[in-house]
Design a protein around this motif. Structure first.
Motif, PDB file in Angstrom:
ATOM      1  N   GLN A 135       0.816  -1.212   0.000  1.00 47.18           N
ATOM      2  CA  GLN A 135       0.000   0.000   0.000  1.00 47.18           C
ATOM      3  C   GLN A 135       0.854   1.268   0.000  1.00 47.18           C
ATOM      4  N   ALA A 136       2.106   1.152   0.401  1.00 45.13           N
ATOM      5  CA  ALA A 136       2.996   2.314   0.379  1.00 45.13           C
ATOM      6  C   ALA A 136       3.255   2.787  -1.039  1.00 45.13           C
ATOM      7  N   GLN A 137       3.262   1.857  -1.984  1.00 44.55           N
ATOM      8  CA  GLN A 137       3.543   2.189  -3.384  1.00 44.55           C
ATOM      9  C   GLN A 137       2.290   2.153  -4.255  1.00 44.55           C
ATOM     10  N   HIS A 138       1.303   1.373  -3.856  1.00 47.86           N
ATOM     11  CA  HIS A 138       0.116   1.152  -4.689  1.00 47.86           C
ATOM     12  C   HIS A 138      -1.133   1.297  -3.824  1.00 47.86           C
ATOM     13  N   THR A 139      -1.389   2.495  -3.354  1.00 46.08           N
ATOM     14  CA  THR A 139      -2.465   2.675  -2.395  1.00 46.08           C
ATOM     15  C   THR A 139      -3.831   2.684  -3.072  1.00 46.08           C
ATOM     16  N   ARG A 140      -4.867   2.613  -2.223  1.00 43.74           N
ATOM     17  CA  ARG A 140      -6.250   2.661  -2.685  1.00 43.74           C
ATOM     18  C   ARG A 140      -6.978   3.798  -1.975  1.00 43.74           C
ATOM     19  N   CYS A 141      -8.138   4.161  -2.486  1.00 44.96           N
ATOM     20  CA  CYS A 141      -8.946   5.184  -1.831  1.00 44.96           C
ATOM     21  C   CYS A 141      -9.379   4.708  -0.448  1.00 44.96           C
ATOM     22  N   LYS A 142      -9.625   5.650   0.431  1.00 41.68           N
ATOM     23  CA  LYS A 142     -10.086   5.402   1.805  1.00 41.68           C
ATOM     24  C   LYS A 142      -9.082   4.572   2.591  1.00 41.68           C
ATOM     25  N   ASN A 143      -7.813   4.739   2.247  1.00 41.26           N
ATOM     26  CA  ASN A 143      -6.767   3.961   2.910  1.00 41.26           C
ATOM     27  C   ASN A 143      -5.573   4.843   3.243  1.00 41.26           C
ATOM     28  N   SER A 144      -5.798   6.145   3.342  1.00 44.54           N
ATOM     29  CA  SER A 144      -4.688   7.091   3.386  1.00 44.54           C
ATOM     30  C   SER A 144      -3.827   6.958   4.631  1.00 44.54           C
ATOM     31  N   ALA A 145      -4.444   6.831   5.811  1.00 42.97           N
ATOM     32  CA  ALA A 145      -3.656   6.784   7.050  1.00 42.97           C
ATOM     33  C   ALA A 145      -2.735   5.570   7.055  1.00 42.97           C
ATOM     34  N   TYR A 146      -3.276   4.434   6.689  1.00 38.52           N
ATOM     35  CA  TYR A 146      -2.469   3.207   6.655  1.00 38.52           C
ATOM     36  C   TYR A 146      -1.355   3.324   5.610  1.00 38.52           C
ATOM     37  N   ALA A 147      -1.707   3.784   4.400  1.00 40.64           N
ATOM     38  CA  ALA A 147      -0.719   3.882   3.332  1.00 40.64           C
ATOM     39  C   ALA A 147       0.409   4.853   3.691  1.00 40.64           C
ATOM     40  N   VAL A 148       0.052   5.990   4.259  1.00 35.32           N
ATOM     41  CA  VAL A 148       1.069   6.977   4.642  1.00 35.32           C
ATOM     42  C   VAL A 148       1.970   6.425   5.737  1.00 35.32           C
ATOM     43  N   SER A 149       1.376   5.722   6.703  1.00 41.29           N
ATOM     44  CA  SER A 149       2.193   5.150   7.783  1.00 41.29           C
ATOM     45  C   SER A 149       3.174   4.116   7.231  1.00 41.29           C
ATOM     46  N   LYS A 150       2.734   3.325   6.262  1.00 42.88           N
ATOM     47  CA  LYS A 150       3.591   2.288   5.693  1.00 42.88           C
ATOM     48  C   LYS A 150       4.626   2.883   4.741  1.00 42.88           C
TER      49      LYS A 150
END
Length: 243
Positions: A135-150
Motif C-alpha cells: 500500500q505504500a507504493q500502490h495505495t487505494r482510496c479510503k486507505n490514506s492513514a495506513y498507506a502513509v504510515s507504511k
C-alpha cells in the motif's frame, strides 16, 4: 543452536507470529512484544506492550536491557488498520489518522530508538527490519492513514540505515501485498466471506496468495549473514501482482 537474540513486535499473530516461530525453531532467543497475548508466550520471552505508547515502550525495553546485554535483530511487524471507519481524506477522522501513524510509524521509530544501543553491542551480524506494505507504493482510496504510515516506514528504514551503517547495522524494509492474516480476516464476518476474498486475492497473484510463512522466510533472510551486503532497501513480496 544460535546464541543470537531477536526482538519481534506484533508477535501474537500473522507475520510476526510466523517469524517468531521460525526463529525459535532455529534456536534463537526470541523476545516478543504485542498488545495482545501471544499464543507461544510459553516458549519465548513475551512482553505485553502497547506500541503506540511511548512510556510503555521505554519501560519494556528497559526491562529487556536488564536481562540481555545485546540484540542482533529487531523486526518491527506490529501495525493497525482501521477497517471499519475508513474514510476519504476530505472526511478524515483525526483519531483514525493519529492512531494509525502513532502505532505503525512512530511506534516503530521509538522501538528502534530504544533498542539501538542494544543492537550496537551485538557481536556478528546485526540488522533491523520494518514491515511496510504494498500500500505504500500502490495505495487505494479510503486507505490514506495506513498507506502513509507504511510509506513512512520505507523512508524510516533508509534514514536508519544511513545512521546505523558505521555501527555495522543493516536496516531494510519489506512490502508484502495481501497476506492470509487477521488483517484480512477482520474485514469479514463469515468463513464464506473470508474464503471468497482469499480466492479473489489468490486469482490476482500469478504466484498465488502470500502466506505468513512466505513473508517470515524473507524477513529471516534479510536478518541473517546471507544478506550482509543489503541495507537501505525496501523489497516487495507480492506474488507477481504488480507485473
Amino acid at each position: 543452536m544460535s546464541n543470537k537474540v531477536v526482538i519481534i513486535t506484533g508477535c501474537s499473530s500473522g507475520i510476526g507470529l510466523s517469524t517468531a516461530k521460525k526463529y525459535k525453531d532455529e534456536g534463537y532467543t526470541v523476545i516478543g512484544l504485542d498488545i495482545s497475548q501471544c499464543p507461544i508466550s510459553d516458549i519465548i520471552t513475551f512482553y505485553k506492550c502497547d506500541l503506540s505508547n511511548e512510556k510503555e515502550i521505554v519501560h519494556t525495553i528497559n526491562n529487556i536491557k536488564r536481562l540481555y546485554q545485546s540484540v542482533n535483530y529487531l523486526i518491527c511487524s506490529a501495525g493497525i488498520f482501521f477497517d471499519k471507519q475508513r474514510s476519504f481524506l476530505d472526511n478524515m477522522d483525526i483519531n483514525e489518522w493519529t492512531n494509525t501513524i502513532q502505532c505503525n510509524l512512530t511506534g516503530s521509530m521509538l522501538i528502534f530508538r530504544e533498542t539501538f544501543q542494544l543492537i550496537q553491542k551485538a557481536k556478528g551480524d546485526k540488522a533491523v527490519l520494518f514491515v511496510s506494505s504494498d500500500q505504500a507504493q500502490h495505495t487505494r482510496c479510503k486507505n490514506s492513514a495506513y498507506a502513509v504510515s507504511k510509506g513512512g516506514l520505507i523512508t524510516l528504514a533508509k534514514v536508519c540505515a544511513a545512521e546505523s551503517i558505521n555501527y555495522g547495522i543493516r536496516v531494510n524494509a519489506i512490502e508484502p501485498a495481501s497476506v492470509r492474516t487477521n488483517f484480512i480476516n477482520r474485514l469479514f464476518e463469515t468463513e464464506e466471506q473470508k474464503e471468497s476474498i482469499y480466492e479473489k486475492e489468490n486469482d490476482k497473484m500469478p504466484l498465488g496468495l502470500i502466506e505468513p510463512d512466505d513473508v517470515a522466510e524473507l524477513i529471516i533472510f534479510l536478518c541473517s549473514e546471507k544478506a550482509k551486503r543489503i541495507t537501505g532497501q525496501s523489497i516487495s513480496i507480492d506474488g507477481g501482482l504488480y507485473i
